[in-house]
Write a protein that holds these residues in place. Sequence first.
Motif, PDB file in Angstrom:
ATOM      1  N   ALA A   8      33.453 -29.894  56.830  1.00  0.00           N
ATOM      2  CA  ALA A   8      34.686 -30.648  56.567  1.00  0.00           C
ATOM      3  C   ALA A   8      34.410 -32.150  56.547  1.00  0.00           C
ATOM      4  CB  ALA A   8      35.748 -30.309  57.610  1.00  0.00           C
ATOM      5  N   VAL A   9      33.568 -32.617  57.466  1.00  0.00           N
ATOM      6  CA  VAL A   9      33.210 -34.044  57.489  1.00  0.00           C
ATOM      7  C   VAL A   9      32.388 -34.392  56.251  1.00  0.00           C
ATOM      8  CG1 VAL A   9      31.945 -35.841  58.735  1.00  0.00           C
ATOM      9  CG2 VAL A   9      33.336 -34.195  60.007  1.00  0.00           C
ATOM     10  N   LEU A  10      31.423 -33.555  55.920  1.00  0.00           N
ATOM     11  CA  LEU A  10      30.603 -33.814  54.736  1.00  0.00           C
ATOM     12  C   LEU A  10      31.442 -33.814  53.465  1.00  0.00           C
ATOM     13  CD1 LEU A  10      27.390 -31.721  55.497  1.00  0.00           C
ATOM     14  CD2 LEU A  10      27.668 -34.204  55.613  1.00  0.00           C
ATOM     15  N   LYS A  11      32.428 -32.943  53.413  1.00  0.00           N
ATOM     16  CA  LYS A  11      33.312 -32.883  52.237  1.00  0.00           C
ATOM     17  C   LYS A  11      34.023 -34.217  52.028  1.00  0.00           C
ATOM     18  CE  LYS A  11      37.069 -30.222  50.239  1.00  0.00           C
ATOM     19  NZ  LYS A  11      38.001 -29.109  50.418  1.00  0.00           N
TER      20      LYS A  11
ATOM     21  N   LEU B  72      28.686 -39.887  47.816  1.00  0.00           N
ATOM     22  CA  LEU B  72      27.283 -39.543  47.579  1.00  0.00           C
ATOM     23  C   LEU B  72      27.069 -39.123  46.130  1.00  0.00           C
ATOM     24  CD1 LEU B  72      26.669 -37.407  50.797  1.00  0.00           C
ATOM     25  CD2 LEU B  72      25.889 -39.744  50.396  1.00  0.00           C
ATOM     26  N   LYS B  73      27.965 -38.274  45.640  1.00  0.00           N
ATOM     27  CA  LYS B  73      27.829 -37.772  44.272  1.00  0.00           C
ATOM     28  C   LYS B  73      28.049 -38.874  43.240  1.00  0.00           C
ATOM     29  CE  LYS B  73      28.453 -32.928  45.051  1.00  0.00           C
ATOM     30  NZ  LYS B  73      28.740 -31.699  44.378  1.00  0.00           N
ATOM     31  N   ALA B  74      28.851 -39.867  43.573  1.00  0.00           N
ATOM     32  CA  ALA B  74      29.065 -40.989  42.652  1.00  0.00           C
ATOM     33  C   ALA B  74      27.767 -41.743  42.400  1.00  0.00           C
ATOM     34  CB  ALA B  74      30.125 -41.930  43.212  1.00  0.00           C
ATOM     35  N   ASP B  75      26.869 -41.714  43.380  1.00  0.00           N
ATOM     36  CA  ASP B  75      25.561 -42.358  43.227  1.00  0.00           C
ATOM     37  C   ASP B  75      24.484 -41.379  42.785  1.00  0.00           C
ATOM     38  OD1 ASP B  75      26.394 -44.910  43.862  1.00  0.00           O
ATOM     39  OD2 ASP B  75      26.041 -44.657  46.005  1.00  0.00           O
ATOM     40  N   GLY B  76      24.869 -40.152  42.459  1.00  0.00           N
ATOM     41  CA  GLY B  76      23.928 -39.162  41.956  1.00  0.00           C
ATOM     42  C   GLY B  76      23.207 -38.372  43.029  1.00  0.00           C
TER      43      GLY B  76
ATOM     44  N   HIS C  17      19.455 -34.386  48.495  1.00  0.00           N
ATOM     45  CA  HIS C  17      19.268 -33.880  47.143  1.00  0.00           C
ATOM     46  C   HIS C  17      19.662 -34.945  46.133  1.00  0.00           C
ATOM     47  CE1 HIS C  17      18.442 -29.774  48.414  1.00  0.00           C
ATOM     48  NE2 HIS C  17      19.249 -30.068  49.409  1.00  0.00           N
ATOM     49  N   GLY C  18      19.216 -34.758  44.899  1.00  0.00           N
ATOM     50  CA  GLY C  18      19.529 -35.718  43.847  1.00  0.00           C
ATOM     51  C   GLY C  18      18.915 -37.065  44.153  1.00  0.00           C
ATOM     52  N   SER C  19      19.652 -38.126  43.890  1.00  0.00           N
ATOM     53  CA  SER C  19      19.110 -39.468  44.107  1.00  0.00           C
ATOM     54  C   SER C  19      18.934 -39.799  45.586  1.00  0.00           C
ATOM     55  CB  SER C  19      20.000 -40.521  43.438  1.00  0.00           C
ATOM     56  OG  SER C  19      21.267 -40.547  44.046  1.00  0.00           O
ATOM     57  N   CYS C  20      19.536 -39.024  46.474  1.00  0.00           N
ATOM     58  CA  CYS C  20      19.357 -39.246  47.917  1.00  0.00           C
ATOM     59  C   CYS C  20      17.969 -38.807  48.381  1.00  0.00           C
ATOM     60  CB  CYS C  20      20.416 -38.491  48.723  1.00  0.00           C
ATOM     61  SG  CYS C  20      22.066 -39.175  48.579  1.00  0.00           S
ATOM     62  N   LYS C  21      17.373 -37.848  47.681  1.00  0.00           N
ATOM     63  CA  LYS C  21      16.074 -37.318  48.093  1.00  0.00           C
ATOM     64  C   LYS C  21      15.011 -38.402  47.924  1.00  0.00           C
ATOM     65  CE  LYS C  21      13.079 -33.404  47.703  1.00  0.00           C
ATOM     66  NZ  LYS C  21      13.221 -31.984  47.689  1.00  0.00           N
ATOM     67  N   GLY C  22      14.374 -38.734  49.023  1.00  0.00           N
ATOM     68  CA  GLY C  22      13.315 -39.738  48.999  1.00  0.00           C
ATOM     69  C   GLY C  22      13.807 -41.174  48.993  1.00  0.00           C
ATOM     70  N   CYS C  23      15.098 -41.385  49.026  1.00  0.00           N
ATOM     71  CA  CYS C  23      15.663 -42.739  49.002  1.00  0.00           C
ATOM     72  C   CYS C  23      15.735 -43.280  50.426  1.00  0.00           C
ATOM     73  CB  CYS C  23      17.053 -42.705  48.386  1.00  0.00           C
ATOM     74  SG  CYS C  23      17.908 -44.283  48.451  1.00  0.00           S
ATOM     75  N   GLY C  24      15.226 -44.484  50.624  1.00  0.00           N
ATOM     76  CA  GLY C  24      15.261 -45.112  51.940  1.00  0.00           C
ATOM     77  C   GLY C  24      16.672 -45.365  52.421  1.00  0.00           C
ATOM     78  N   ALA C  25      17.578 -45.591  51.504  1.00  0.00           N
ATOM     79  CA  ALA C  25      18.970 -45.855  51.881  1.00  0.00           C
ATOM     80  C   ALA C  25      19.674 -44.595  52.367  1.00  0.00           C
ATOM     81  CB  ALA C  25      19.727 -46.464  50.701  1.00  0.00           C
ATOM     82  N   ALA C  26      19.133 -43.435  52.061  1.00  0.00           N
ATOM     83  CA  ALA C  26      19.764 -42.184  52.510  1.00  0.00           C
ATOM     84  C   ALA C  26      19.809 -42.127  54.029  1.00  0.00           C
ATOM     85  CB  ALA C  26      19.025 -40.976  51.948  1.00  0.00           C
ATOM     86  N   LEU C  27      18.729 -42.534  54.676  1.00  0.00           N
ATOM     87  CA  LEU C  27      18.702 -42.529  56.137  1.00  0.00           C
ATOM     88  C   LEU C  27      19.728 -43.515  56.690  1.00  0.00           C
ATOM     89  CD1 LEU C  27      17.460 -41.493  58.727  1.00  0.00           C
ATOM     90  CD2 LEU C  27      15.719 -43.257  58.535  1.00  0.00           C
ATOM     91  N   LEU C  28      19.854 -44.669  56.052  1.00  0.00           N
ATOM     92  CA  LEU C  28      20.861 -45.646  56.481  1.00  0.00           C
ATOM     93  C   LEU C  28      22.267 -45.100  56.289  1.00  0.00           C
ATOM     94  CD1 LEU C  28      19.308 -48.902  54.990  1.00  0.00           C
ATOM     95  CD2 LEU C  28      19.302 -48.161  57.381  1.00  0.00           C
ATOM     96  N   THR C  29      22.483 -44.397  55.189  1.00  0.00           N
ATOM     97  CA  THR C  29      23.790 -43.792  54.933  1.00  0.00           C
ATOM     98  C   THR C  29      24.121 -42.761  56.002  1.00  0.00           C
ATOM     99  OG1 THR C  29      23.562 -44.105  52.553  1.00  0.00           O
ATOM    100  CG2 THR C  29      25.127 -42.426  53.269  1.00  0.00           C
TER     101      THR C  29
END
Length: 98
Positions: free
Chosen positions: A31-34, A40-44, A63-75
């Motif tokens: 529910a929180v992730l939803k 997240l999807k707006a950025d791919g 997944h998608g652009s979040c995979k391997g992105c350094g900003a994903a951990l910050l997000t």
Amino acid sequence: MIQALLKRLLGRPKTPRVVRGDPDRIQQVEAVLKSVRPSLKADGGDLRLLEVEDNGAVLLSAHGSCKGCGAALLTVQGGIAPKLRERLEWFKSVRVVE
């Protein structure tokens, strides 16, 4: 022939993803992730729930652009963890695993 064409167009049926952990806690985390998924999807990108451990840890995969992105951990640490902490009294930590 039609079946072969449909198979090629539609691909193989996807195997259902199994999330490990307590079903009630899984539902609460989902529910929180939803609520953050549109951003997240707006950025791919996207984050998927893998497991909710008994100790209150939540494991996600990028997944998608979040995979391997350094900003994903910050997000996750700056945006998603506070939301989980705010809404779920049992929540302790979140990790992104590959």
